[in-house]
Design a protein around this motif. Sequence first.
Motif, PDB file in Angstrom:
ATOM      1  N   MET A   1       0.749  -1.174  -0.105  1.00  0.00           N
ATOM      2  CA  MET A   1      -0.022   0.007   0.143  1.00  0.00           C
ATOM      3  C   MET A   1       0.844   1.283   0.015  1.00  0.00           C
ATOM      4  N   ALA A   2       0.280   2.301  -0.665  1.00  0.00           N
ATOM      5  CA  ALA A   2       1.132   3.315  -0.721  1.00  0.00           C
ATOM      6  C   ALA A   2       1.773   4.057   0.295  1.00  0.00           C
ATOM      7  N   THR A   3       1.036   3.929   1.442  1.00  0.00           N
ATOM      8  CA  THR A   3       1.621   4.696   2.900  1.00  0.00           C
ATOM      9  C   THR A   3       2.979   4.306   2.811  1.00  0.00           C
ATOM     10  N   GLU A   4       3.238   3.005   2.530  1.00  0.00           N
ATOM     11  CA  GLU A   4       4.544   2.549   2.558  1.00  0.00           C
ATOM     12  C   GLU A   4       5.710   3.510   1.661  1.00  0.00           C
ATOM     13  N   GLU A   5       5.089   3.586   0.280  1.00  0.00           N
ATOM     14  CA  GLU A   5       5.825   4.207  -0.499  1.00  0.00           C
ATOM     15  C   GLU A   5       6.179   5.558  -0.036  1.00  0.00           C
ATOM     16  N   SER A   6       5.370   6.375   0.686  1.00  0.00           N
ATOM     17  CA  SER A   6       5.463   7.675   1.057  1.00  0.00           C
ATOM     18  C   SER A   6       6.620   7.566   2.260  1.00  0.00           C
ATOM     19  N   ARG A   7       6.848   6.476   2.757  1.00  0.00           N
ATOM     20  CA  ARG A   7       7.693   6.491   3.855  1.00  0.00           C
ATOM     21  C   ARG A   7       9.371   6.329   3.155  1.00  0.00           C
ATOM     22  N   THR A   8       9.355   5.815   2.035  1.00  0.00           N
ATOM     23  CA  THR A   8      10.841   5.648   1.198  1.00  0.00           C
ATOM     24  C   THR A   8      10.984   6.985   0.623  1.00  0.00           C
ATOM     25  N   VAL A   9      10.425   8.095   0.629  1.00  0.00           N
ATOM     26  CA  VAL A   9      10.733   9.294   0.137  1.00  0.00           C
ATOM     27  C   VAL A   9      11.144  10.076   1.365  1.00  0.00           C
ATOM     28  N   GLN A  10      12.240  10.949   1.363  1.00  0.00           N
ATOM     29  CA  GLN A  10      12.361  11.721   2.431  1.00  0.00           C
ATOM     30  C   GLN A  10      11.454  12.812   2.759  1.00  0.00           C
ATOM     31  N   GLU A  11      11.203  13.084   4.205  1.00  0.00           N
ATOM     32  CA  GLU A  11      10.406  14.056   4.417  1.00  0.00           C
ATOM     33  C   GLU A  11      11.137  15.514   4.233  1.00  0.00           C
ATOM     34  N   ALA A  12      10.640  16.493   3.344  1.00  0.00           N
ATOM     35  CA  ALA A  12      11.189  17.822   3.392  1.00  0.00           C
ATOM     36  C   ALA A  12      10.968  18.431   4.642  1.00  0.00           C
ATOM     37  N   GLY A 133       1.711  14.319   6.085  1.00  0.00           N
ATOM     38  CA  GLY A 133       2.627  13.425   5.133  1.00  0.00           C
ATOM     39  C   GLY A 133       3.392  13.933   3.903  1.00  0.00           C
ATOM     40  N   SER A 134       3.981  13.271   3.326  1.00  0.00           N
ATOM     41  CA  SER A 134       4.657  13.868   2.043  1.00  0.00           C
ATOM     42  C   SER A 134       3.628  13.802   0.698  1.00  0.00           C
ATOM     43  N   PHE A 135       3.528  14.681  -0.040  1.00  0.00           N
ATOM     44  CA  PHE A 135       2.783  14.547  -1.178  1.00  0.00           C
ATOM     45  C   PHE A 135       3.595  13.660  -2.217  1.00  0.00           C
ATOM     46  N   HIS A 136       4.710  13.437  -2.127  1.00  0.00           N
ATOM     47  CA  HIS A 136       5.388  12.543  -3.011  1.00  0.00           C
ATOM     48  C   HIS A 136       4.908  11.056  -2.988  1.00  0.00           C
ATOM     49  N   GLY A 137       4.180  10.730  -1.818  1.00  0.00           N
ATOM     50  CA  GLY A 137       3.439   9.387  -1.691  1.00  0.00           C
ATOM     51  C   GLY A 137       2.023   9.564  -1.763  1.00  0.00           C
ATOM     52  N   ARG A 138       1.392   8.484  -1.464  1.00  0.00           N
ATOM     53  CA  ARG A 138      -0.049   8.480  -1.382  1.00  0.00           C
ATOM     54  C   ARG A 138      -0.510   8.996   0.069  1.00  0.00           C
ATOM     55  N   LEU A 139      -1.629   9.817  -0.021  1.00  0.00           N
ATOM     56  CA  LEU A 139      -2.244  10.381   1.120  1.00  0.00           C
ATOM     57  C   LEU A 139      -3.517  10.013   1.478  1.00  0.00           C
ATOM     58  N   LYS A 196      11.819  12.299 -11.231  1.00  0.00           N
ATOM     59  CA  LYS A 196      11.328  11.252 -10.268  1.00  0.00           C
ATOM     60  C   LYS A 196      10.109  11.660  -9.366  1.00  0.00           C
ATOM     61  N   ASP A 197      10.277  12.802  -8.582  1.00  0.00           N
ATOM     62  CA  ASP A 197       9.452  13.274  -7.790  1.00  0.00           C
ATOM     63  C   ASP A 197       8.148  13.775  -8.299  1.00  0.00           C
ATOM     64  N   GLN A 200       6.230  10.765  -9.072  1.00  0.00           N
ATOM     65  CA  GLN A 200       5.481   9.974  -8.077  1.00  0.00           C
ATOM     66  C   GLN A 200       4.577  10.958  -7.413  1.00  0.00           C
ATOM     67  N   PHE A 201       4.560  12.423  -7.250  1.00  0.00           N
ATOM     68  CA  PHE A 201       3.339  13.203  -7.266  1.00  0.00           C
ATOM     69  C   PHE A 201       2.388  12.684  -8.113  1.00  0.00           C
ATOM     70  N   LEU A 202       2.623  12.912  -9.496  1.00  0.00           N
ATOM     71  CA  LEU A 202       1.397  12.592 -10.372  1.00  0.00           C
ATOM     72  C   LEU A 202       0.755  11.127 -10.288  1.00  0.00           C
ATOM     73  N   GLN A 203       1.597  10.113  -9.890  1.00  0.00           N
ATOM     74  CA  GLN A 203       1.196   8.682  -9.831  1.00  0.00           C
ATOM     75  C   GLN A 203       0.286   8.545  -8.684  1.00  0.00           C
ATOM     76  N   ALA A 204       0.528   9.310  -7.649  1.00  0.00           N
ATOM     77  CA  ALA A 204      -0.332   9.135  -6.249  1.00  0.00           C
ATOM     78  C   ALA A 204      -1.478   9.826  -6.714  1.00  0.00           C
ATOM     79  N   ARG A 205      -1.659  10.931  -7.073  1.00  0.00           N
ATOM     80  CA  ARG A 205      -2.694  11.611  -7.330  1.00  0.00           C
ATOM     81  C   ARG A 205      -3.683  11.128  -8.546  1.00  0.00           C
ATOM     82  N   ALA A 206      -3.036  10.521  -9.416  1.00  0.00           N
ATOM     83  CA  ALA A 206      -3.735   9.602 -10.255  1.00  0.00           C
ATOM     84  C   ALA A 206      -4.756   8.654  -9.648  1.00  0.00           C
TER      85      ALA A 206
END
Lengths: 369, 369
Positions: A1-12, A133-139, A196-197, A200-206
Amino acid sequence: MATEESRTVQEAYPMMGGDGLYSYAKNSTQQRKATDSAKEPIKKAIAEKLGKEILQSSKTFRIADLGCSVGPNTFFAAQNILEAVESKYKSEGLNSQIPDFQVFFSDHTSNDFNLLFTSLPQDRRYYVAGVPGSFHGRLFPKNSLHFVHSSYAIHWLSRAPKEVVNKNSPAWNKGRIHYSNSGDEVVLAYKAQYDKDVQQFLQARAQEIVYGGLMVLIVPGIPNGTHHSQSLPSMNLELLGSCLMDLARKGMVSEEKVDSFNLPIYNMSPQELEAAVERNGCFSVEGVEYLPLVVPNVSGESKINGQVLASHLRAAMEGIIKQHFGEEILDLIFDSYRKKIEENSSIFNFGKAVHFFIILKRISENQLS
Amino acid sequence: MATEESRTVQEAYPMMGGDGLYSYAKNSTQQRKATDSAKEPIKKAIAEKLGKEILQSSKTFRIADLGCSVGPNTFFAAQNILEAVESKYKSEGLNSQIPDFQVFFSDHTSNDFNLLFTSLPQDRRYYVAGVPGSFHGRLFPKNSLHFVHSSYAIHWLSRAPKEVVNKNSPAWNKGRIHYSNSGDEVVLAYKAQYDKDVQQFLQARAQEIVYGGLMVLIVPGIPNGTHHSQSLPSMNLELLGSCLMDLARKGMVSEEKVDSFNLPIYNMSPQELEAAVERNGCFSVEGVEYLPLVVPNVSGESKINGQVLASHLRAAMEGIIKQHFGEEILDLIFDSYRKKIEENSSIFNFGKAVHFFIILKRISENQLS
């Protein structure tokens, strides 16, 4: 699940919280002007691009603002979107079907949500939720949003590219914190991180936005075809970098400390964003518009106000600089920047910048999950 | 719209934030034990009472925890509910239809949401949202929730009844902060406030919960038929009140200050809650169960631990007491309470208390909106 995805990107790093002198809440007038000038284009986009099928199928109309910070700009944006959607219902003769609205205010976990929640407008006509959470992953759950708004946020990368702080890389960006004075390798590393970012942003929003739903992104960028050495936002950040190098020369911070610091920001051109959208394949570009710039050379002010520029920059950058360099030198850095921007106000004459917004529509079932 | 409704009720007081010595996060083991002992009954309720039509019609399964505080108990509850719902999908042969889960953590606006968000479990399998506001008003869009959980929360009233702090009322509760030693007028005023608040609570939830959705309320209450003078929770609060009166006698706070302070807490019996549900008319009572009590007389501990009891009470009450009496006397009050509860440990022998939970199901289309 994508909440995991979001943890792989570093929080800004979120904007400065609280409501003090350098708070984002008190130093976001530039963003406010952009929100204001985006108001009519957003209304128009909703009137023209939001399909009747979305209106009829939504029991709750769900709006998300990504990178909301602590307000008040996010509240103006939410209210504007809500009013435009209501108007759309009415103009379609669907007055009796106007649903409840739910607005999701989202930003990094370290954002000051307590301040956001206590600042909520009393007369709001929507239900509120805060989403950390980071918008580079699923929210958000799949197919749960009808309108996504993000203003002055997607130019923040999930991290600075690794290469630019690696001594052994040809992209090592020694003595600088951004790329307007850097070689092509540095810019390419930034561009790769952005590519890359943004995917990830567009894929999550899609995955999160319903078919037919809209997304409006407001972006501080550069004109199409601008060489990075002419990027005004980057020049501005480089001035901040030169203040840090001054401190290093005075022995107040180590040079290594400056070398290991690069800002995770990429100022894209409209064409670069459009190309990313095309590559993603789940959205159509429904429009690109330019917002009036509020930098001094354009607004006609003859003399820049260094203090205002320094306060604005500090509101946005204090968090990330404090984390890397410590709290002690903050006043010094931004005071030094204030002087330097006044001495170098000519960057506003030859540097290039645009603030634009892009309207996207979710066009096909997601094939990416 | 109901967000207006929620502003007409006075905001009560959240549990102590942060993670310090007296924080709710570190002083909610009693609530944790209740969460643990409610685990199996909740699983059973979901297995037996959640209809297949709910499972099949939910694209996102939405759970809300009302009065969530800052964790970690709310995370255990959310995880337990999620697992039970997943099991239910599987046992119904709907493995392929398991939807995304979204958990709404809700509490007063002054709750420490920043701490809540930074404490979120890393391995969660749900999307998160925080929702600020009073559960005596609307918090969510119509028909948007599938499961509502509220533990150790609905005994908090929206405010203390006006009469009990009114010198000219027969219900004036002079010299006391709760009602175990008070006349019937005081108890009736509290009961009237409870009746109003619980109806507002049920009316709001009736609008928010989908037809067939479940609500589980875990309540620290009193056995059916208990006279208010025998209410253990109230006796306990009265001990705290007598500490305040001691301070008044020593001239450290004014007696008027104590007289104008009553705790907005009503410990209901299961029958009282069932009667309220029946009056509301939108929910069926699917079950009432008693949870094991963790007060000393029942758990078999021969000697009470005054320090633990004082820390627990402080975590829950510090906010409201600080607001009324100021920060200076907090240590004094709770140290005084620690001594007093040790001297008066016999209240655990004759005072009456039950912790119960009630399972409700949304049974009819809402006629109240």
